[in-house]
Design an enzyme around this catalytic site. Structure first.
Site, PDB file in Angstrom:
ATOM      1  CD  GLU A 259      13.493   1.127  11.015  1.00 37.08           C
ATOM      2  OE1 GLU A 259      14.097   2.109  11.494  1.00 37.08           O
ATOM      3  OE2 GLU A 259      13.444   0.035  11.598  1.00 37.08           O
TER       4      GLU A 259
ATOM      5  CE  LYS B 163      -1.362   3.094   2.386  1.00 43.34           C
ATOM      6  NZ  LYS B 163      -1.430   4.178   1.404  1.00 43.34           N
TER       7      LYS B 163
ATOM      8  CB  CYS C 101      13.793   9.818   8.125  1.00 46.54           C
ATOM      9  SG  CYS C 101      14.848   8.771   7.137  1.00 46.54           S
TER      10      CYS C 101
ATOM     11  CD  GLU D 242      10.128  13.527  11.283  1.00 42.55           C
ATOM     12  OE1 GLU D 242       9.014  12.992  11.362  1.00 42.55           O
ATOM     13  OE2 GLU D 242      11.111  12.975  10.743  1.00 42.55           O
TER      14      GLU D 242
HETATM   15  P1  NAP Z   1       3.057   8.753   7.271  1.00 39.50           P
HETATM   16  O1  NAP Z   1       2.069   9.826   7.204  1.00 39.50           O
HETATM   17  O2  NAP Z   1       3.248   8.035   8.556  1.00 39.50           O
HETATM   18  O3  NAP Z   1       2.648   7.706   6.131  1.00 39.50           O
HETATM   19  C1  NAP Z   1       3.421   6.557   5.887  1.00 39.50           C
HETATM   20  C2  NAP Z   1       2.549   5.502   5.268  1.00 39.50           C
HETATM   21  O4  NAP Z   1       1.576   5.070   6.215  1.00 39.50           O
HETATM   22  C3  NAP Z   1       1.781   5.985   4.047  1.00 39.50           C
HETATM   23  O5  NAP Z   1       1.758   4.954   3.090  1.00 39.50           O
HETATM   24  C4  NAP Z   1       0.404   6.231   4.619  1.00 39.50           C
HETATM   25  O6  NAP Z   1      -0.626   6.166   3.652  1.00 39.50           O
HETATM   26  C5  NAP Z   1       0.296   5.090   5.579  1.00 39.50           C
HETATM   27  N1  NAP Z   1      -0.761   5.222   6.593  1.00 39.50           N
HETATM   28  C6  NAP Z   1      -1.434   6.332   6.972  1.00 39.50           C
HETATM   29  N2  NAP Z   1      -2.342   6.017   7.925  1.00 39.50           N
HETATM   30  C7  NAP Z   1      -2.239   4.696   8.144  1.00 39.50           C
HETATM   31  C8  NAP Z   1      -2.890   3.781   9.012  1.00 39.50           C
HETATM   32  N3  NAP Z   1      -3.837   4.144   9.867  1.00 39.50           N
HETATM   33  N4  NAP Z   1      -2.522   2.489   8.959  1.00 39.50           N
HETATM   34  C9  NAP Z   1      -1.563   2.074   8.119  1.00 39.50           C
HETATM   35  N5  NAP Z   1      -0.916   2.889   7.273  1.00 39.50           N
HETATM   36  C10 NAP Z   1      -1.242   4.190   7.299  1.00 39.50           C
HETATM   37  O7  NAP Z   1       4.507   9.251   6.826  1.00 39.50           O
HETATM   38  P2  NAP Z   1       4.905  10.033   5.495  1.00 39.50           P
HETATM   39  O8  NAP Z   1       4.411  11.428   5.612  1.00 39.50           O
HETATM   40  O9  NAP Z   1       4.537   9.233   4.309  1.00 39.50           O
HETATM   41  O10 NAP Z   1       6.492  10.012   5.584  1.00 39.50           O
HETATM   42  C11 NAP Z   1       7.222  10.928   6.343  1.00 39.50           C
HETATM   43  C12 NAP Z   1       7.654  10.275   7.644  1.00 39.50           C
HETATM   44  O11 NAP Z   1       8.409   9.108   7.368  1.00 39.50           O
HETATM   45  C13 NAP Z   1       8.591  11.170   8.451  1.00 39.50           C
HETATM   46  O12 NAP Z   1       8.240  11.059   9.809  1.00 39.50           O
HETATM   47  C14 NAP Z   1       9.962  10.558   8.196  1.00 39.50           C
HETATM   48  O13 NAP Z   1      10.904  10.822   9.198  1.00 39.50           O
HETATM   49  C15 NAP Z   1       9.614   9.103   8.112  1.00 39.50           C
HETATM   50  N6  NAP Z   1      10.646   8.339   7.406  1.00 39.50           N
HETATM   51  C16 NAP Z   1      11.432   7.495   8.137  1.00 39.50           C
HETATM   52  C17 NAP Z   1      12.439   6.785   7.512  1.00 39.50           C
HETATM   53  C18 NAP Z   1      13.328   5.866   8.293  1.00 39.50           C
HETATM   54  O14 NAP Z   1      14.035   5.067   7.685  1.00 39.50           O
HETATM   55  N7  NAP Z   1      13.326   5.936   9.606  1.00 39.50           N
HETATM   56  C19 NAP Z   1      12.624   6.923   6.126  1.00 39.50           C
HETATM   57  C20 NAP Z   1      11.781   7.780   5.415  1.00 39.50           C
HETATM   58  C21 NAP Z   1      10.795   8.477   6.059  1.00 39.50           C
HETATM   59  P3  NAP Z   1      -1.261   7.509   3.063  1.00 39.50           P
HETATM   60  O15 NAP Z   1      -0.177   8.186   2.318  1.00 39.50           O
HETATM   61  O16 NAP Z   1      -2.365   7.006   2.207  1.00 39.50           O
HETATM   62  O17 NAP Z   1      -1.741   8.321   4.238  1.00 39.50           O
END
Ligand code: NAP
Length: 516
Positions: A288, A207, A322, A417
């Protein structure tokens, strides 16, 4: 025998030929804008039973629709899980060499179409050319590296001999893995988690993030093209809030591989810990999550290098990594001088559409823009605004590189963040104090230390508590199997993507003992 793994080189865009190829790829991708895409379930491109769609927008130009995607519902999620479950019965017994060969074939094809994959990212998530190219290179690295890693894990594992018995130890896959990636490394992270699951013999329900469905769709098309059997990789696009809980809670989901925010990661960890009726295992979760990464600049540092490292880490890809530097901790002896150097560089940064290859492009969407601007308002009360602090010109989500000085280590902009081009600068009394500040958040993903003093370097190695520590270099840009990547504390489960322990997370060990 496969040649040893080597990282994919980055493309040099000052070379005229590469520049031309990139421009052509951008044109080709642009001509496909607005195409209608489907879900991929059980080896077929199908429509959602919801009958609804959503648009993926070009953040550099809000009026452009990159693609139209199916808005999957829980019925689609169920179909995808059932397809993955069925396919697992065969895929788990596929010879590891054949599974690895599929990844290697995909790597070859992706290398041939590097510019095109990069161009999709330029348009869909606003990466400049070099950032998009690095994302493709990382994706190719995962394919090449995980293929080799699978071959290594499939070798006979050493055991201590025991009289009267023939003993074996080998690794088997887990089952259906739900893969939930973020939008910011929409090819590399999405592909890395998916192919780690696939090559180890699991089947996947992917997804993708709703801001990057086109890139995920191109990846799934590629895997179909290189002969991945139907049902092994299933794609369902749609809002995580609508289908995420269903996928995570499903009794047939064996594992969840998630990368994204702390908020969603913790929700997944909690949901996955609850057993659903009919569930016969404890779900495994990789989560992560976010970071509040710091660069420490010591009084004994090479300041020019440090300033360049801070700018690249804080404002590269608009601070939406991140691993991005969002806290700059400077020892007081050099504080004023160094700050001046950083601000001077930040003021020169040019911002504009990603396809025109500016150093900085747009942030991902309107909600992100609003959130970042809100933090900037908070910052105006928590620190001294030295540059930026507002939107930049253009029909996209552009925000100027923003620096706040004299921020308290406990201020919100030093703890939470923001995920945008906002840097909080904190003054430290000395090096020890700088490390104490650096460790003073709930996160622990990346960090850098700039100092020429060997004793301080050794101290940072012992005490700076992050999953990826860099010395005298920027804190972004981890390479596969050079810098295995993953964070401590609330930054996640430290699964170390692109490292030699990674595939083990998708496997379980089986011990067999036969009496002779
Ligand atoms: P996000 O809002 O948490 O979304 C991540 C994924 O989760 C998306 O595919 C999102 O789908 C999905 N999602 C949303 N609600 C969900 C639910 N209730 N159940 C299951 N999945 C759900 O994060 P993002 O904005 O895409 O990415 C930015 C974040 O990722 C930042 O915090 C960054 O630090 C972190 N990040 C961490 C790493 C690492 O290696 N530690 C690497 C890259 C990014 P939708 O898009 O459809 O909402």
């Amino acid at each position: 025998m496969l040649p040893e793994f080597r990282n994919e080189p980055f493309t040099c865009f000052t070379c005229e030929e590469n520049k031309r190829k990139m421009e052509e790829a951008l044109k080709r991708v642009h001509s496909r804008f607005g195409e209608r895409n489907k879900l991929y379930i059980n080896g077929e491109w199908v429509s959602s039973s919801s009958g609804e769609t959503f648009n993926s927008i070009n953040p550099s130009n809000k009026d452009e629709v990159v693609g139209v995607f199916e808005r999957a519902n829980t019925d689609d999620a169920e179909r995808a899980i059932q397809a993955a479950l069925k396919a697992f019965e065969e895929w788990r017994f596929y010879p590891p060499e054949e599974r690895a060969a599929i990844l290697l074939k995909a790597a070859k094809r992706m290398r041939e179409r590097k510019f095109e994959f990069a161009a999709w990212m330029v348009y869909e998530v606003g990466k400049n050319w070099a950032e998009a190219d690095a994302d493709v290179a990382e994706a190719i690295d995962y394919l090449e590296f995980y293929a080799r890693e699978m071959l290594r894990y499939s070798e006979r594992q050493p055991l201590t001999p025991y009289p009267g018995e023939m003993n074996e130890y080998f690794y088997i896959p887990l089952g259906v893995v739900v893969v939930i990636p973020p939008w910011n490394f929409p090819l590399a992270i999405m592909l890395g988690m998916s192919t780690a699951a696939i090559v180890t013999g699991n089947t996947v329900v992917l997804k993708p993030a709703s801001d990057a469905p086109a890139i995920a769709t191109r990846f799934v098309e590629l895997m179909e093209e290189v002969g991945l059997p139907g049902g092994v990789l299933n794609l369902i696009t749609g809002p995580g809030g609508r289908i995420g809980d269903y996928l995570v809670s499903h009794p047939k989901t064996r594992m969840i591989a998630f990368t994204g925010s702390r908020e969603i990661g913790l929700r997944i960890v909690e949901l996955a810990a609850k057993t659903s009726p009919g569930q016969i295992w404890i779900k495994r979760v990789i989560a992560e999550m976010g970071g509040k990464d710091a660069i420490i600049v010591d009084s004994e540092a090479e300041l020019e290098d440090a300033a360049a490292g801070v700018i690249a880490s804080a404002f590269g890809y608009q601070g939406q990594k991140c691993s991005a530097c969002s806290r700059l901790i400077v020892v007081e002896d050099v504080y004023d001088k160094f700050l001046e150097m950083v601000v001077e560089r930040a003021r020169k940064i040019e911002i504009g559409p990603a396809d025109k290859n500016y150093f900085m492009g747009p942030v991902i969407n309107g909600a992100a823009e609003a959130k970042i601007l809100e933090y900037i308002e908070i910052g105006k009360n928590e620190g001294k605004l030295l540059c930026g602090g507002e939107k930049a010109e253009g029909n996209g989500f552009y925000i100027k590189p923003t620096i706040f000085a004299d921020v308290s280590p406990t201020a919100r902009i030093a703890q939470e963040e923001i995920f945008g081009p906002v840097l909080s600068v904190i003054k430290a009394r000395d090096f020890d104090h700088a490390i104490e500040i650096a460790n003073g958040t709930q996160y622990g993903l990346t960090g850098s230390v700039y100092t020429l003093n060997r004793k301080k370097i050794e101290k940072a190695k012992r005490l700076f508590h992050v999953g990826n520590l860099y010395i005298n270099r920027k804190c972004t840009g981890a390479l596969v199997d050079v810098h295995p990547f993953g964070g401590f504390n609330m930054s996640g489960t430290d699964s170390k993507a692109g490292g030699r322990d990674y595939l083990l997370l998708f496997l379980q060990g089986k011990s067999v003992s036969e009496r002779l």
